[in-house]
Scaffold this motif. Structure first.
Motif, PDB file in Angstrom:
ATOM      1  N   GLU A 278      44.943 -43.887 -52.740  1.00  0.00           N
ATOM      2  CA  GLU A 278      43.317 -41.936 -52.529  1.00  0.00           C
ATOM      3  C   GLU A 278      43.082 -42.721 -51.876  1.00  0.00           C
ATOM      4  N   GLY A 279      41.674 -41.501 -51.047  1.00  0.00           N
ATOM      5  CA  GLY A 279      41.158 -41.711 -50.482  1.00  0.00           C
ATOM      6  C   GLY A 279      42.124 -42.157 -49.162  1.00  0.00           C
ATOM      7  N   THR A 280      40.120 -42.790 -48.372  1.00  0.00           N
ATOM      8  CA  THR A 280      39.803 -43.325 -46.912  1.00  0.00           C
ATOM      9  C   THR A 280      39.184 -43.835 -46.655  1.00  0.00           C
ATOM     10  N   LEU A 281      39.120 -45.463 -47.541  1.00  0.00           N
ATOM     11  CA  LEU A 281      38.289 -46.452 -47.837  1.00  0.00           C
ATOM     12  C   LEU A 281      38.790 -47.388 -46.202  1.00  0.00           C
ATOM     13  N   GLY A 282      39.858 -47.308 -46.639  1.00  0.00           N
ATOM     14  CA  GLY A 282      40.216 -48.718 -45.455  1.00  0.00           C
ATOM     15  C   GLY A 282      39.518 -48.201 -43.478  1.00  0.00           C
ATOM     16  N   GLU A 283      40.025 -46.624 -43.529  1.00  0.00           N
ATOM     17  CA  GLU A 283      40.094 -45.955 -41.908  1.00  0.00           C
ATOM     18  C   GLU A 283      38.696 -45.594 -41.755  1.00  0.00           C
ATOM     19  N   MET A 284      37.735 -45.982 -42.856  1.00  0.00           N
ATOM     20  CA  MET A 284      36.215 -45.929 -42.573  1.00  0.00           C
ATOM     21  C   MET A 284      36.204 -47.451 -42.315  1.00  0.00           C
ATOM     22  N   LEU A 285      36.019 -48.298 -42.414  1.00  0.00           N
ATOM     23  CA  LEU A 285      36.450 -49.295 -41.513  1.00  0.00           C
ATOM     24  C   LEU A 285      36.797 -49.325 -41.062  1.00  0.00           C
ATOM     25  N   GLY A 286      37.603 -48.574 -39.971  1.00  0.00           N
ATOM     26  CA  GLY A 286      38.610 -49.170 -39.203  1.00  0.00           C
ATOM     27  C   GLY A 286      39.864 -50.306 -39.635  1.00  0.00           C
ATOM     28  N   LEU A 287      40.145 -50.057 -40.845  1.00  0.00           N
ATOM     29  CA  LEU A 287      41.555 -50.749 -40.872  1.00  0.00           C
ATOM     30  C   LEU A 287      42.301 -49.516 -41.805  1.00  0.00           C
ATOM     31  N   ASP A 288      43.630 -50.742 -42.063  1.00  0.00           N
ATOM     32  CA  ASP A 288      44.683 -49.540 -42.094  1.00  0.00           C
ATOM     33  C   ASP A 288      43.866 -49.238 -44.720  1.00  0.00           C
ATOM     34  N   ALA A 289      44.912 -48.657 -44.826  1.00  0.00           N
ATOM     35  CA  ALA A 289      44.884 -48.113 -46.172  1.00  0.00           C
ATOM     36  C   ALA A 289      44.947 -49.801 -47.062  1.00  0.00           C
ATOM     37  N   ASP A 290      45.495 -50.492 -46.577  1.00  0.00           N
ATOM     38  CA  ASP A 290      45.738 -51.237 -47.370  1.00  0.00           C
ATOM     39  C   ASP A 290      45.620 -52.733 -47.214  1.00  0.00           C
ATOM     40  N   TRP A 291      43.807 -52.819 -46.086  1.00  0.00           N
ATOM     41  CA  TRP A 291      43.493 -53.774 -46.402  1.00  0.00           C
ATOM     42  C   TRP A 291      43.231 -54.872 -47.497  1.00  0.00           C
ATOM     43  N   ALA A 292      42.879 -54.024 -48.588  1.00  0.00           N
ATOM     44  CA  ALA A 292      41.900 -54.262 -49.926  1.00  0.00           C
ATOM     45  C   ALA A 292      43.227 -54.934 -50.606  1.00  0.00           C
ATOM     46  N   ALA A 293      43.745 -54.741 -50.474  1.00  0.00           N
ATOM     47  CA  ALA A 293      45.412 -55.086 -51.009  1.00  0.00           C
ATOM     48  C   ALA A 293      45.453 -56.627 -50.175  1.00  0.00           C
ATOM     49  N   ARG A 294      45.828 -56.274 -49.330  1.00  0.00           N
ATOM     50  CA  ARG A 294      46.307 -57.902 -48.377  1.00  0.00           C
ATOM     51  C   ARG A 294      45.247 -58.852 -48.851  1.00  0.00           C
ATOM     52  N   ALA A 295      43.860 -58.222 -48.965  1.00  0.00           N
ATOM     53  CA  ALA A 295      42.318 -59.316 -49.288  1.00  0.00           C
ATOM     54  C   ALA A 295      43.645 -60.222 -50.492  1.00  0.00           C
ATOM     55  N   LEU A 296      43.585 -59.401 -52.018  1.00  0.00           N
ATOM     56  CA  LEU A 296      42.965 -59.537 -53.191  1.00  0.00           C
ATOM     57  C   LEU A 296      44.748 -60.697 -52.837  1.00  0.00           C
ATOM     58  N   ALA A 297      45.785 -59.843 -52.105  1.00  0.00           N
ATOM     59  CA  ALA A 297      46.986 -60.840 -52.333  1.00  0.00           C
ATOM     60  C   ALA A 297      47.458 -62.375 -51.628  1.00  0.00           C
ATOM     61  N   VAL A 298      45.972 -62.632 -51.125  1.00  0.00           N
ATOM     62  CA  VAL A 298      46.183 -63.695 -50.460  1.00  0.00           C
ATOM     63  C   VAL A 298      45.821 -65.092 -51.901  1.00  0.00           C
ATOM     64  N   GLU A 299      44.786 -64.925 -52.804  1.00  0.00           N
ATOM     65  CA  GLU A 299      44.668 -66.060 -53.637  1.00  0.00           C
ATOM     66  C   GLU A 299      44.611 -64.633 -55.109  1.00  0.00           C
ATOM     67  N   GLY A 300      44.459 -63.798 -55.181  1.00  0.00           N
ATOM     68  CA  GLY A 300      43.873 -63.142 -56.390  1.00  0.00           C
ATOM     69  C   GLY A 300      42.662 -62.570 -56.299  1.00  0.00           C
ATOM     70  N   ASN A 301      41.830 -61.625 -57.572  1.00  0.00           N
ATOM     71  CA  ASN A 301      40.579 -61.870 -57.618  1.00  0.00           C
ATOM     72  C   ASN A 301      39.241 -62.830 -57.966  1.00  0.00           C
ATOM     73  N   TYR A 302      38.065 -62.621 -57.816  1.00  0.00           N
ATOM     74  CA  TYR A 302      37.351 -63.514 -57.419  1.00  0.00           C
ATOM     75  C   TYR A 302      37.351 -64.405 -58.723  1.00  0.00           C
ATOM     76  N   ALA A 303      37.751 -63.914 -59.983  1.00  0.00           N
ATOM     77  CA  ALA A 303      37.913 -64.753 -61.609  1.00  0.00           C
ATOM     78  C   ALA A 303      39.432 -65.803 -60.896  1.00  0.00           C
ATOM     79  N   GLU A 304      40.232 -65.444 -60.464  1.00  0.00           N
ATOM     80  CA  GLU A 304      41.285 -66.367 -60.001  1.00  0.00           C
ATOM     81  C   GLU A 304      41.821 -67.409 -59.024  1.00  0.00           C
ATOM     82  N   VAL A 305      40.223 -66.640 -58.107  1.00  0.00           N
ATOM     83  CA  VAL A 305      39.597 -67.771 -56.865  1.00  0.00           C
ATOM     84  C   VAL A 305      39.360 -68.486 -57.144  1.00  0.00           C
ATOM     85  N   PHE A 306      38.330 -68.582 -58.090  1.00  0.00           N
ATOM     86  CA  PHE A 306      36.972 -69.332 -58.560  1.00  0.00           C
ATOM     87  C   PHE A 306      37.770 -70.204 -59.636  1.00  0.00           C
ATOM     88  N   GLU A 307      39.198 -70.100 -60.795  1.00  0.00           N
ATOM     89  CA  GLU A 307      39.928 -70.843 -61.360  1.00  0.00           C
ATOM     90  C   GLU A 307      40.406 -71.652 -60.398  1.00  0.00           C
TER      91      GLU A 307
END
Ligand SMILES: N[C@@H](CCC(=O)N[C@@H](CS)C(=O)NCC(=O)O)C(=O)O
Lengths: 338, 410
Positions: A278-307
């Protein structure tokens, strides 16, 4: 002939003169690789594993940005930096961002002209001593020899702490954590002082971690976070919101396990905006819509990375403490995604 | 061009700037100077525009701000509240200290090894050849680190001296050898003339300088008598007296005391501490440069013709005296010029101090100050200025000495 040589040299010099300015996003895309400054080796935060692959809490930050920008979490060139070389490396454009247990301070932000995009670990400076010394408080350290990493806030806090408590010490300045560890274990210094998280990580690699204690005093505030150069706000925004995406995902309950499902079926509008349905947040950053999903796919959210890297299940064994979500009594509080 | 003809007469023409050998070199030098100036101007402009673009400016006022960090070896008063300029001064003194110490010991090592390498004793000469080849063919940084690592890992920690089950003890109850450094008794005054310690020592040095001139005067007097009568008066007891008596009296009046190091808390306190980093750096620079000096000394000795030695032998001089009175004084003329560059090397190589955490000028001004203030260009400029000045001063000094021992043609 002479003339053409000089003109040639001048053009080369002139070209390199302008290179450090704005446009980091375009540079990274054109290069196809993110140059990320990390430590020379601090297990749990950033260190190469047995296969020579960089792993750790700060490393994941670099990979998340690479995934968001380039779509490939492995498209990162890790540049090991010491406490002394890190700022020059960033200022000169050798690295695009720095994720190296670096404390956000006034002078680094304002005078050295860096932009701290947020805090990924709230820390403070502690002291580690061998148990056999029988020291129970940092105030008992009068006359001790102290190992410190030079070029750090640690060095300055240490001077302040001993001066304000009217006790003396002898500093042993050291370049890297590995050397400090060697000297400390050889007994060339009585105390090793650095960020408490760093002490825990260092102690975890000792042969007999139980022979060493971390003293109760925490003598400073060390908000550690990733940073970029002043003056390229678009790039700063990308790194900032990648960090925020990891934190927000934890707050909203988005994990690496349920992300695909959430993306398809969520009816929480903020999750939808975060994951780009929903929305165009990725576009505003100059990236595509999936940018955050890809960042999260690396190792998960903050808690997962921490643990996974430094949490209680790892040898480093850090509790969330101040680094819990604000909803759990911690300090993590990401601005909203809208 | 084989035949030199008289320079052409006639009025000056512009083309002569290139075609006339009298002017050509001047023209070329002028062009080079111009190009150099242009390059420098361009560099300067480049730096200032780039700094401006990043919102930075050049300035040295940060030197007056409190440094905020502590230094472990201080030859002058210094705390974390002192200025960055003061920290730089501490660093300069530390650099000079290790440079002077290393120059002295490297010269001693070098002369001994160089002379012994020419020894007729096969074992001695091969041992010295071995020393020279091993030490000068491994980088000095490696030597510094090796020595430092061995020191920290092999020597006992101060903890080992503590308690009833102590595994180490002090030598003669006066010296302590630990992995943090060597502690030796330090002199002090119970009845000083001046409040500042440095002034008292300056007084002692002044008295010693007086003794030096006194001893020289006795020597001149003895020579005069010898020239007049042919007999040289016995002067050794006078010279000994001139050297020892005044200092002894001064030290007694000021109440010389010895402060003996003792284990207090975490470390030894009292006395003088020669820190591990200083020892590692000093020793490494000495043995490394000593190997080069040994080769210079050998070359110098071999440059003195064999006839000199044989002639001296024919006059009945013993081998030791031949070396001291005939060969070395002539060899010095060959040895001194390369020795100057070895001294320069020591001074510059002392900047490797940073590898073992010795607080020299590179570590204070060029390290911590640079890093904490971010004033890279200013700090590096100051560093360059310091090393340049130090090197030029050493060169100038040694050149004066060289001129004084040079073959004087009469
Ligand atoms: N947070 C402090 C200290 C950072 C620091 O040097 N941390 C150490 C230990 S926590 C480290 O990362 N060392 C790794 C290395 O030596 O590369 C600062 O930013 O100045």
């Amino acid at each position: 002939m002479k003339k053409s040589v000089i003109l040639g040299a001048l053009t080369v010099a002139g070209l390199s003169a302008g290179a450090a300015a704005a446009g980091t996003l375009d540079d990274v895309k054109a290069r196809g690789k993110l140059n990320c400054g990390v430590t020379t080796g601090l297990v749990g935060f950033a260190a190469p594993d047995a296969n020579g692959e960089w792993k750790g809490f700060d490393v994941t930050m670099c990979r998340a940005v690479a995934a968001a920008v380039l779509g490939d979490a492995t498209a990162v060139e890790f540049v090991p930096t010491t406490g002394k070389t890190r700022f020059t490396a960033l200022a000169s454009g050798e690295i695009d961002m720095l994720a190296r247990n670096t404390t956000w301070t006034f002078s680094r932000d304002v005078d050295l002209k860096f932009e701290f995009v947020g805090v990924n670990y709230y820390d403070g400076q502690g002291f580690m001593v061998p148990k056999e010394l029988g020291v129970s408080s940092a105030k008992d350290l009068d006359g001790a020899t102290v190992c410190i990493q030079t070029g750090t806030t640690t060095e300055l806090n240490l001077a302040d702490f001993f001066r304000s408590n009217n006790i003396s010490y002898e500093p042993v300045p050291i370049e890297t954590n590995a050397e400090a560890q060697q000297q400390y274990l050889a007994g060339a210094c009585d105390v090793y002082t650095t960020d408490a998280s760093g002490l825990a990580a260092t102690r975890a690699t000792f042969e007999n971690p139980g022979d060493h204690t971390v003293l109760p005093e925490i003598v400073s505030k060390e908000p550690l976070g990733p940073l970029v150069r002043h003056g390229d706000n678009e790039w700063g925004d990308i790194v900032r919101w990648t960090l925020n995406a990891l934190v927000t995902a934890e707050e909203l309950g988005v994990t690496s396990a349920n992300m695909a499902e959430m993306k398809a079926s969520t009816n929480n509008p903020e999750i939808a905006r975060l994951l780009g349905t929903e929305g165009t947040l990725g576009e505003m950053l100059g990236l595509d819509a999936d940018w955050a999903a890809r960042a999260l796919a690396v190792e998960g959210n903050y808690a997962e990375v921490f643990e996974k890297n430094i949490g209680e299940a790892t040898p480093i064994g850090l509790a969330r403490g101040l680094n819990a979500q604000w909803t759990d009594g911690g300090l993590l509080y990401s601005p909203p995604f809208r | 061009m084989a035949i030199l003809s008289d320079p052409p007469e006639g009025p000056f023409r512009l083309s002569m700037l290139l075609s006339d050998t009298r002017y050509r070199s001047l023209t070329l030098q002028a062009i080079t100077a111009l190009v150099l100036a242009l390059c420098l101007a361009y560099l300067y402009r480049n730096i200032s525009t780039n700094l401006q673009a990043q919102g930075l400016s050049l300035g040295f006022s940060f030197l007056q701000d409190p440094s905020g960090y502590d230094i472990n070896q201080r030859l002058v008063e210094y705390t974390s509240q002192s200025t960055h300029a003061r920290a730089a001064l501490v660093g300069i003194l530390n650099t000079l200290l290790v440079a002077v110490l290393a120059c002295i010991t490297a010269t001693i090592f070098g002369v001994i090894a160089g002379v012994l390498r020419l020894s007729n004793n096969w074992l001695v000469s091969k041992l010295m050849a071995f020393y020279v080849e091993i030490f000068r063919n491994i980088p000095v940084l490696i030597w510094i680190i090796i020595i430092f690592t061995i020191m920290t890992n092999v020597m006992p920690t101060p903890r080992a001296f503590r308690g009833d089950a102590a595994t180490s003890s002090m030598l003669f109850d006066l010296f302590a050898f630990t992995n943090r450094g060597v502690y030796i008794p330090g002199p002090g005054f119970s009845n000083p003339f001046f409040a500042s310690v440095g002034m008292n020592w300056l007084l002692v040095i002044a008295v010693l300088v007086g003794s030096f001139f006194g001893a020289r005067a006795i020597g001149t007097w003895a020579t005069k008598i010898q020239e007049a009568t042919g007999d040289r008066p016995t002067t050794w007891y006078m010279i000994l007296g001139v050297w020892l008596l005044p200092v002894a009296i001064l030290l007694t009046v000021m109440g010389l005391t010895w402060d003996i190091p003792a284990l207090k808390g975490f470390n030894f306190t009292g006395g003088i501490k020669i820190g591990g980093p200083l020892i590692a750096l000093w020793f490494a620079l000495s043995i490394y440069t000593g190997a080069f000096i040994a080769e210079n000394v050998r070359a110098g000795i071999q440059a003195v013709s064999k006839g000199q030695t044989e002639a001296a032998g024919a006059l009945g001089l013993r081998p030791g005296r031949i070396m001291n009175l005939v060969v070395l004084p002539q060899a010095l003329r060959v040895i001194i010029p390369p020795l100057i560059s070895q001294y320069l090397n020591i001074t510059k190589n002392s900047s490797l101090a940073i590898a073992v955490g010795y607080a020299d000028i590179t570590a204070t001004l060029g390290g911590i100050t640079l890093n904490q203030t971010g004033r890279a260009i200013e700090c590096v400029l100051l560093l360059m200025l310091f090393y340049l000045t130090a090197s030029l001063l050493i060169s100038a000094f040694m050149n004066v000495y060289n001129a004084s021992i040079k073959l004087k043609e009469r």
